[in-house]
Write a protein that holds these residues in place. Structure first.
Motif, PDB file in Angstrom:
ATOM      1  N   LYS A  44      38.433  12.763  19.493  1.00  0.00           N
ATOM      2  CA  LYS A  44      39.358  11.849  18.455  1.00  0.00           C
ATOM      3  C   LYS A  44      38.526  10.971  17.596  1.00  0.00           C
ATOM      4  N   GLY A  45      37.312  10.583  18.452  1.00  0.00           N
ATOM      5  CA  GLY A  45      36.424   9.650  17.604  1.00  0.00           C
ATOM      6  C   GLY A  45      35.693  10.296  16.249  1.00  0.00           C
ATOM      7  N   GLU A  46      35.209  11.521  16.531  1.00  0.00           N
ATOM      8  CA  GLU A  46      35.031  12.168  15.412  1.00  0.00           C
ATOM      9  C   GLU A  46      36.005  12.472  14.224  1.00  0.00           C
ATOM     10  N   LEU A  47      36.969  12.851  14.661  1.00  0.00           N
ATOM     11  CA  LEU A  47      38.075  13.047  13.608  1.00  0.00           C
ATOM     12  C   LEU A  47      38.311  11.825  12.888  1.00  0.00           C
ATOM     13  N   ASN A  48      38.592  10.557  13.779  1.00  0.00           N
ATOM     14  CA  ASN A  48      38.928   9.410  12.943  1.00  0.00           C
ATOM     15  C   ASN A  48      37.768   8.797  11.964  1.00  0.00           C
ATOM     16  N   ALA A  49      36.365   9.078  12.529  1.00  0.00           N
ATOM     17  CA  ALA A  49      35.358   8.559  11.791  1.00  0.00           C
ATOM     18  C   ALA A  49      35.275   9.391  10.493  1.00  0.00           C
ATOM     19  N   SER A  50      35.758  10.649  10.540  1.00  0.00           N
ATOM     20  CA  SER A  50      35.404  11.833   9.321  1.00  0.00           C
ATOM     21  C   SER A  50      36.965  11.106   8.415  1.00  0.00           C
ATOM     22  N   ILE A  51      37.983  10.981   8.985  1.00  0.00           N
ATOM     23  CA  ILE A  51      39.182  10.742   8.237  1.00  0.00           C
ATOM     24  C   ILE A  51      38.926   9.422   7.745  1.00  0.00           C
ATOM     25  N   SER A  52      38.697   8.456   8.259  1.00  0.00           N
ATOM     26  CA  SER A  52      38.459   7.076   7.823  1.00  0.00           C
ATOM     27  C   SER A  52      37.371   7.153   6.655  1.00  0.00           C
ATOM     28  N   ALA A  53      36.288   7.625   6.891  1.00  0.00           N
ATOM     29  CA  ALA A  53      35.162   7.823   5.866  1.00  0.00           C
ATOM     30  C   ALA A  53      35.789   8.404   4.245  1.00  0.00           C
ATOM     31  N   LYS A  54      36.634   9.508   4.636  1.00  0.00           N
ATOM     32  CA  LYS A  54      37.224  10.010   3.593  1.00  0.00           C
ATOM     33  C   LYS A  54      37.839   8.993   2.729  1.00  0.00           C
ATOM     34  N   LEU A  55      38.729   8.292   3.572  1.00  0.00           N
ATOM     35  CA  LEU A  55      39.568   7.514   2.824  1.00  0.00           C
ATOM     36  C   LEU A  55      38.998   6.089   2.425  1.00  0.00           C
ATOM     37  N   PHE A  56      38.095   5.539   2.871  1.00  0.00           N
ATOM     38  CA  PHE A  56      37.250   4.592   2.289  1.00  0.00           C
ATOM     39  C   PHE A  56      36.627   5.189   0.995  1.00  0.00           C
ATOM     40  N   GLU A  57      35.913   6.315   1.058  1.00  0.00           N
ATOM     41  CA  GLU A  57      35.238   6.944  -0.212  1.00  0.00           C
ATOM     42  C   GLU A  57      36.444   6.916  -1.348  1.00  0.00           C
ATOM     43  N   HIS A  58      37.358   7.431  -0.844  1.00  0.00           N
ATOM     44  CA  HIS A  58      38.560   7.607  -2.075  1.00  0.00           C
ATOM     45  C   HIS A  58      38.814   6.247  -2.663  1.00  0.00           C
ATOM     46  N   LEU A  59      38.933   5.351  -1.848  1.00  0.00           N
ATOM     47  CA  LEU A  59      39.493   3.947  -2.166  1.00  0.00           C
ATOM     48  C   LEU A  59      38.097   3.279  -3.006  1.00  0.00           C
ATOM     49  N   HIS A  60      37.237   3.874  -2.898  1.00  0.00           N
ATOM     50  CA  HIS A  60      36.184   3.189  -3.703  1.00  0.00           C
ATOM     51  C   HIS A  60      36.057   3.585  -5.013  1.00  0.00           C
ATOM     52  N   LYS A  61      36.700   4.961  -5.116  1.00  0.00           N
ATOM     53  CA  LYS A  61      36.603   5.383  -6.393  1.00  0.00           C
ATOM     54  C   LYS A  61      37.874   4.748  -7.534  1.00  0.00           C
ATOM     55  N   TYR A  62      38.858   3.924  -6.761  1.00  0.00           N
ATOM     56  CA  TYR A  62      39.628   3.011  -7.370  1.00  0.00           C
ATOM     57  C   TYR A  62      39.576   1.602  -7.386  1.00  0.00           C
ATOM     58  N   SER A  63      38.152   1.384  -6.971  1.00  0.00           N
ATOM     59  CA  SER A  63      37.457  -0.051  -7.067  1.00  0.00           C
ATOM     60  C   SER A  63      38.028  -0.975  -6.116  1.00  0.00           C
ATOM     61  N   ILE A  64      38.558  -0.441  -4.874  1.00  0.00           N
ATOM     62  CA  ILE A  64      38.661  -1.176  -3.914  1.00  0.00           C
ATOM     63  C   ILE A  64      37.557  -1.498  -3.005  1.00  0.00           C
ATOM     64  N   ASP A  65      37.253  -2.740  -2.849  1.00  0.00           N
ATOM     65  CA  ASP A  65      35.943  -3.046  -2.225  1.00  0.00           C
ATOM     66  C   ASP A  65      36.080  -3.133  -0.646  1.00  0.00           C
ATOM     67  N   THR A  66      35.358  -2.166   0.242  1.00  0.00           N
ATOM     68  CA  THR A  66      35.390  -2.092   1.462  1.00  0.00           C
ATOM     69  C   THR A  66      34.352  -2.365   2.181  1.00  0.00           C
ATOM     70  N   HIS A  67      34.142  -2.494   3.323  1.00  0.00           N
ATOM     71  CA  HIS A  67      32.847  -2.890   4.311  1.00  0.00           C
ATOM     72  C   HIS A  67      32.186  -1.355   4.431  1.00  0.00           C
ATOM     73  N   PHE A  68      32.651  -0.154   4.222  1.00  0.00           N
ATOM     74  CA  PHE A  68      32.127   1.152   4.431  1.00  0.00           C
ATOM     75  C   PHE A  68      30.859   1.552   3.606  1.00  0.00           C
ATOM     76  N   ILE A  69      29.676   1.679   4.164  1.00  0.00           N
ATOM     77  CA  ILE A  69      28.582   2.238   3.375  1.00  0.00           C
ATOM     78  C   ILE A  69      28.527   3.605   3.478  1.00  0.00           C
ATOM     79  N   GLU A  70      28.215   4.168   4.741  1.00  0.00           N
ATOM     80  CA  GLU A  70      28.418   5.751   4.776  1.00  0.00           C
ATOM     81  C   GLU A  70      28.513   6.140   6.237  1.00  0.00           C
TER      82      GLU A  70
END
Ligand code: UDP
Length: 234
Positions: A44-70
């Motif tokens: 579950k940890g791997e799946l959530n880390a992967s899904i969450s990373a994809k969603l943060f990266e998607h939000l960055h494309k729309y200029s939503i500022d998040t804490h996520f780096i990589e």
């Protein structure tokens, strides 16, 4: 870089680096009902880390500022360190969970407008709902920051609702957390994954933590499906 253990929560561990960044480790533990129910789902940890990373990266494309780096390895997020505002922002498109119970509304009822709710992040009090005036009166944060959190949460809802619609899922509700960086800038924090959102297919079947809360199906299969749909789309 050396890291220092900072904090362990129900689903994550946080380590601090010396450069105002943190490493967030996604655990396999699942809890529901403020720890009334607990279990471990290997992977579950791997799946959530992967899904969450994809969603943060998607939000960055729309200029939503998040804490996520990589994404670091398979289950760690490297993020900017923030002072977390102890408010959970819940955004709802359809009635479910505590909203359905509180107002006695049938699960799945479509809401006439998007509902944004604040809850105080306090396990000892079981995260009670809290209103704007009480948040400001207690010095938790100010009105400008609250308005900014609300506007950002609605933007996130629009972006993610569209994204999930593209892959055949309905975004029913979700929880967000925010924090301030050292310059006082508001950033979206925490995680966005099936532990913290409700996702239904068009038959209203769950692909999220309700599979565990309600013992209604295979949690890992649901999370894997969400990851697969996002990989194929993003
Ligand atoms: N949620 C969350 N953490 C919490 C409470 C809620 O991530 O501590 C998420 C939950 O997964 C759902 C949404 O916020 O997607 C609304 O949850 P609700 O208030 O209905 O509470 P729950 O069903 O978790 O009791």
């Amino acid at each position: 870089m050396n890291s220092l253990f900072l904090y362990e929560g129900k689903a994550k561990k946080v380590f601090q680096y010396t450069d105002n960044t943190v490493m967030i480790f996604f655990k396999d533990d699942a809890t529901a009902g403020n720890r009334a129910k607990e279990a471990v789902f290997k992977g579950k940890g791997e799946l959530n880390a992967s899904i969450s990373a994809k969603l943060f990266e998607h939000l960055h494309k729309y200029s939503i500022d998040t804490h996520f780096i990589e994404l670091n390895g398979k289950r760690e997020h490297h993020c900017h360190q923030l002072n977390i505002i102890p408010i959970e922002v819940v955004v709802r498109n359809r009635a479910a969970g505590t909203f359905s119970k509180r107002y006695s509304v049938e699960t799945g009822t479509t809401l006439r407008n998007v509902v944004v709710e604040w809850c105080l992040k306090d396990d000892a009090l079981a995260d009670p709902p809290i209103c704007d005036d009480a948040i400001v009166a207690l010095g938790i944060t100010d009105v400008v920051t609250l308005n900014n959190m609300r506007a950002t949460s609605i933007s996130v809802n629009n972006i993610l609702t569209q994204l999930f619609r593209r892959v055949g899922l309905q975004l029913v509700d979700f929880k967000l957390e925010f924090g301030l960086n050292e310059e006082g800038k508001l950033l979206l924090a925490d995680e966005i994954c099936p532990d913290t959102m409700r996702l239904w297919n068009n038959q209203n079947e769950s692909f999220d933590k309700d599979l565990f809360r309600n013992d209604s199906g295979d949690l890992l299969a649901g999370y894997r499906k969400v990851e697969e749909l996002l990989i194929n789309t993003l």
